[in-house]
Design an enzyme around this catalytic site. Sequence first.
Site, PDB file in Angstrom:
ATOM      1  N   LYS A  57       0.963  -1.431  -0.235  1.00  0.00           N
ATOM      2  CA  LYS A  57       0.129  -0.281   0.284  1.00  0.00           C
ATOM      3  C   LYS A  57       1.131   1.254   0.573  1.00  0.00           C
ATOM      4  O   LYS A  57       1.565   1.343   0.841  1.00  0.00           O
ATOM      5  CB  LYS A  57      -0.515   0.102   1.230  1.00  0.00           C
ATOM      6  CG  LYS A  57      -1.656   1.317   1.806  1.00  0.00           C
ATOM      7  CD  LYS A  57      -3.254   0.810   1.521  1.00  0.00           C
ATOM      8  CE  LYS A  57      -4.291   1.881   1.084  1.00  0.00           C
ATOM      9  NZ  LYS A  57      -4.163   2.580   0.276  1.00  0.00           N
TER      10      LYS A  57
ATOM     11  N   LYS B 142       6.208   2.233   8.274  1.00  0.00           N
ATOM     12  CA  LYS B 142       4.836   2.766   8.809  1.00  0.00           C
ATOM     13  C   LYS B 142       3.621   1.830   8.469  1.00  0.00           C
ATOM     14  O   LYS B 142       3.353   1.819  10.296  1.00  0.00           O
ATOM     15  CB  LYS B 142       3.827   4.349   7.349  1.00  0.00           C
ATOM     16  CG  LYS B 142       4.937   5.448   6.882  1.00  0.00           C
ATOM     17  CD  LYS B 142       3.707   6.256   6.992  1.00  0.00           C
ATOM     18  CE  LYS B 142       4.928   7.553   6.097  1.00  0.00           C
ATOM     19  NZ  LYS B 142       4.842   8.750   5.427  1.00  0.00           N
TER      20      LYS B 142
ATOM     21  N   LYS C  66       4.425   2.319  -3.629  1.00  0.00           N
ATOM     22  CA  LYS C  66       4.394   3.623  -3.780  1.00  0.00           C
ATOM     23  C   LYS C  66       4.596   3.734  -5.670  1.00  0.00           C
ATOM     24  O   LYS C  66       5.197   2.336  -5.988  1.00  0.00           O
ATOM     25  CB  LYS C  66       6.072   4.250  -3.633  1.00  0.00           C
ATOM     26  CG  LYS C  66       5.898   5.542  -3.270  1.00  0.00           C
ATOM     27  CD  LYS C  66       4.802   6.327  -1.971  1.00  0.00           C
ATOM     28  CE  LYS C  66       4.874   8.059  -1.756  1.00  0.00           C
ATOM     29  NZ  LYS C  66       4.066   7.355  -0.186  1.00  0.00           N
TER      30      LYS C  66
ATOM     31  N   THR D  87      -4.054  12.900   8.532  1.00  0.00           N
ATOM     32  CA  THR D  87      -2.284  13.094   8.061  1.00  0.00           C
ATOM     33  C   THR D  87      -1.685  14.171   9.263  1.00  0.00           C
ATOM     34  O   THR D  87      -1.102  13.687  10.242  1.00  0.00           O
ATOM     35  CB  THR D  87      -0.753  13.637   7.461  1.00  0.00           C
ATOM     36  OG1 THR D  87      -0.671  12.207   6.105  1.00  0.00           O
ATOM     37  CG2 THR D  87       0.398  13.634   7.438  1.00  0.00           C
TER      38      THR D  87
ATOM     39  N   ASN E 181      -1.055  20.449   2.479  1.00  0.00           N
ATOM     40  CA  ASN E 181      -2.357  19.660   3.105  1.00  0.00           C
ATOM     41  C   ASN E 181      -1.083  19.291   4.831  1.00  0.00           C
ATOM     42  O   ASN E 181      -2.137  19.973   5.553  1.00  0.00           O
ATOM     43  CB  ASN E 181      -2.367  18.566   1.974  1.00  0.00           C
ATOM     44  CG  ASN E 181      -2.870  17.559   2.833  1.00  0.00           C
ATOM     45  OD1 ASN E 181      -2.582  17.299   3.851  1.00  0.00           O
ATOM     46  ND2 ASN E 181      -4.575  17.473   3.174  1.00  0.00           N
TER      47      ASN E 181
ATOM     48  N   SER F 208      -6.572   5.401   5.659  1.00  0.00           N
ATOM     49  CA  SER F 208      -6.449   4.809   3.637  1.00  0.00           C
ATOM     50  C   SER F 208      -6.544   3.194   4.776  1.00  0.00           C
ATOM     51  O   SER F 208      -7.545   2.650   3.883  1.00  0.00           O
ATOM     52  CB  SER F 208      -5.049   5.091   4.077  1.00  0.00           C
ATOM     53  OG  SER F 208      -4.623   6.024   2.315  1.00  0.00           O
TER      54      SER F 208
HETATM   55  P1  NAD Z   1       2.489  20.204  -0.365  1.00  0.00           P
HETATM   56  O1  NAD Z   1       2.365  19.814  -1.625  1.00  0.00           O
HETATM   57  O2  NAD Z   1       0.545  20.414   0.369  1.00  0.00           O
HETATM   58  O3  NAD Z   1       2.798  21.358   0.392  1.00  0.00           O
HETATM   59  C1  NAD Z   1       3.934  21.940   0.578  1.00  0.00           C
HETATM   60  C2  NAD Z   1       4.175  22.768   1.708  1.00  0.00           C
HETATM   61  O4  NAD Z   1       5.459  23.294   1.324  1.00  0.00           O
HETATM   62  C3  NAD Z   1       3.743  24.535   0.861  1.00  0.00           C
HETATM   63  O5  NAD Z   1       3.611  24.860   1.481  1.00  0.00           O
HETATM   64  C4  NAD Z   1       5.332  24.749  -0.040  1.00  0.00           C
HETATM   65  O6  NAD Z   1       4.810  26.157  -0.156  1.00  0.00           O
HETATM   66  C5  NAD Z   1       6.293  23.948   0.832  1.00  0.00           C
HETATM   67  N1  NAD Z   1       7.676  24.642   0.907  1.00  0.00           N
HETATM   68  C6  NAD Z   1       7.836  23.779  -0.715  1.00  0.00           C
HETATM   69  N2  NAD Z   1       9.549  23.966  -1.146  1.00  0.00           N
HETATM   70  C7  NAD Z   1       9.580  23.814  -0.119  1.00  0.00           C
HETATM   71  C8  NAD Z   1      11.250  24.719   0.339  1.00  0.00           C
HETATM   72  N3  NAD Z   1      12.001  24.563  -0.338  1.00  0.00           N
HETATM   73  N4  NAD Z   1      11.301  25.318   1.370  1.00  0.00           N
HETATM   74  C9  NAD Z   1      10.092  25.684   2.755  1.00  0.00           C
HETATM   75  N5  NAD Z   1       8.963  25.231   2.069  1.00  0.00           N
HETATM   76  C10 NAD Z   1       9.130  24.808   0.883  1.00  0.00           C
HETATM   77  O7  NAD Z   1       2.531  19.166   0.689  1.00  0.00           O
HETATM   78  P2  NAD Z   1       1.649  18.567   2.123  1.00  0.00           P
HETATM   79  O8  NAD Z   1       1.049  17.106   1.819  1.00  0.00           O
HETATM   80  O9  NAD Z   1       1.789  18.870   2.964  1.00  0.00           O
HETATM   81  O10 NAD Z   1       2.977  17.649   2.220  1.00  0.00           O
HETATM   82  C11 NAD Z   1       4.532  18.243   3.359  1.00  0.00           C
HETATM   83  C12 NAD Z   1       5.101  16.237   3.529  1.00  0.00           C
HETATM   84  O11 NAD Z   1       4.504  16.321   4.507  1.00  0.00           O
HETATM   85  C13 NAD Z   1       5.820  15.777   2.608  1.00  0.00           C
HETATM   86  O12 NAD Z   1       7.112  15.651   2.615  1.00  0.00           O
HETATM   87  C14 NAD Z   1       4.943  14.211   2.480  1.00  0.00           C
HETATM   88  O13 NAD Z   1       5.687  13.681   1.856  1.00  0.00           O
HETATM   89  C15 NAD Z   1       4.734  14.834   3.734  1.00  0.00           C
HETATM   90  N6  NAD Z   1       3.893  13.390   4.378  1.00  0.00           N
HETATM   91  C16 NAD Z   1       2.524  14.324   3.817  1.00  0.00           C
HETATM   92  C17 NAD Z   1       1.190  13.422   4.499  1.00  0.00           C
HETATM   93  C18 NAD Z   1      -0.099  13.823   3.374  1.00  0.00           C
HETATM   94  O14 NAD Z   1      -1.610  13.827   3.587  1.00  0.00           O
HETATM   95  N7  NAD Z   1       0.108  14.978   3.381  1.00  0.00           N
HETATM   96  C19 NAD Z   1       1.539  12.152   4.954  1.00  0.00           C
HETATM   97  C20 NAD Z   1       2.450  11.484   4.688  1.00  0.00           C
HETATM   98  C21 NAD Z   1       3.724  12.699   4.987  1.00  0.00           C
END
Ligand code: NAD
Length: 424
Positions: free
Chosen positions: A80, A104, A116, A200, A231, A358
Amino acid sequence: MVTNSNESSQQTESLNLLTSTQSVIKEALSKLGYQESMYELLKEPLRVLTVRIPVRMDNGEVKVFTGYRAQHNDAVGPTKGGIRFHPEVTEEEVKALSIWMSLKAGIVDLPYGGGKGGIICDPREMSFPELERLSRGYVRAISQVVGPTKDIPAPDVFTNSQIMAWMMDEYSCIREFDSPGFITGKPIALGGSHGRETATAKGVTICIREAAKKRGFELNGARVVVQGFGNAGAYLSKFMHDAGAKVVGISDAYGALYDPNGLDIDYLLDRRDSFGTVTKLFSNTITNKELLESECDILVPAAIENQITAQNAPHIKAAIVVEAANGPTTLEATKILTERGILLVPDVLASAGGVTVSYFEWVQNNQGYYWSEEEVEEKLEKVMVRSFENVYTTSQTRRVNMRLAAYMVGARKMAEASRFRGWV
Ligand code: NAD
């Protein structure tokens, strides 16, 4: 030229991600008493499929995209993990992310292994119809190796519930029956689960609360800095604010905001765009680098990889660092933070709320019986508290840092399942 050097630096970064993950897995398996052969099995995914997807673009031309699906280990159950649409996707990155998904699933004790997927594309430059054709083409290309009892995809970077809906529809057409259990992160109307979008951030919030208890302070009044306002970061800021914490800093890709008296989170949430950008509206910004080293009690990197390094780890002021992003802290920095007595809650534990809900979505689809938001949250709370406690206790009893403890907890079940199956 620029693109080539960007590509090769991205490839080097992805390779580093994979090799550092492998080095921690090796150490975890050795602490658990496994032989080298177990590491040989788990250091790479069992399967990686590369596909080429021809898509008719709106201008009439055909563009051929490259996609991947990695299945790390399916000894415990089906694999998954999400599907990422991004111009910088590489095979190594998809492999490393599939290994993290296995860890995880092990940490939160789900009946899954890790998977993935990714497609090299830039969805920000594609129309809706082009994205739909690409999503359906990807499902046709991988349909033989995925399915509700084989490998269950989900959203990831730059993919969302609409893309999951197209993919579910395509898979159902191929199989000739409705298959909501093929993919998670769907819209509620198509069998999605309540609470998936915020899962998350909810999971990270629970980890922060539990970590604060271990350090003897309450969330109420604690000063929090969140890097990233997408997010994960935006919902998290809201939950921290609602819990009475003072969110003193936030950032996006363009800069950061810091106010020792606390930021107006509701206003910032209202003004951010769908890519998590908000700081462009302000002139009094600081840099992301300054933000990470600013005064706070809790620091949450929720943006991208490699943000806390050997260079800035000695200057971090927080008592607790909770990784909402995947891979924000290097292994050298992990060592420095641990030596400085900072409690680091690793990504594979802190961000496991998403895969947990999920899993709830898949269970509801398989049963055809749907739960309320309260039921989902109650179940998530129990899973995250138990998992945090399990990793924390392991780190205390085995005298290892929280990252190594999380890898030990995460690898144990898949190693046992692989052994019972006679694979090693
Ligand atoms: P997203 O794309 O919605 O948001 C990313 C945020 O980071 C934005 O505000 C963007 O402007 C900022 N950002 C991008 N580049 C940057 C930089 N160089 N310096 C500072 N800020 C920067 O992504 P998300 O879904 O919020 O995911 C963020 C992290 O969390 C990722 O590493 C993702 O893999 C991890 N994650 C997310 C989820 C989920 O359910 N959304 C689950 C597990 C892990």
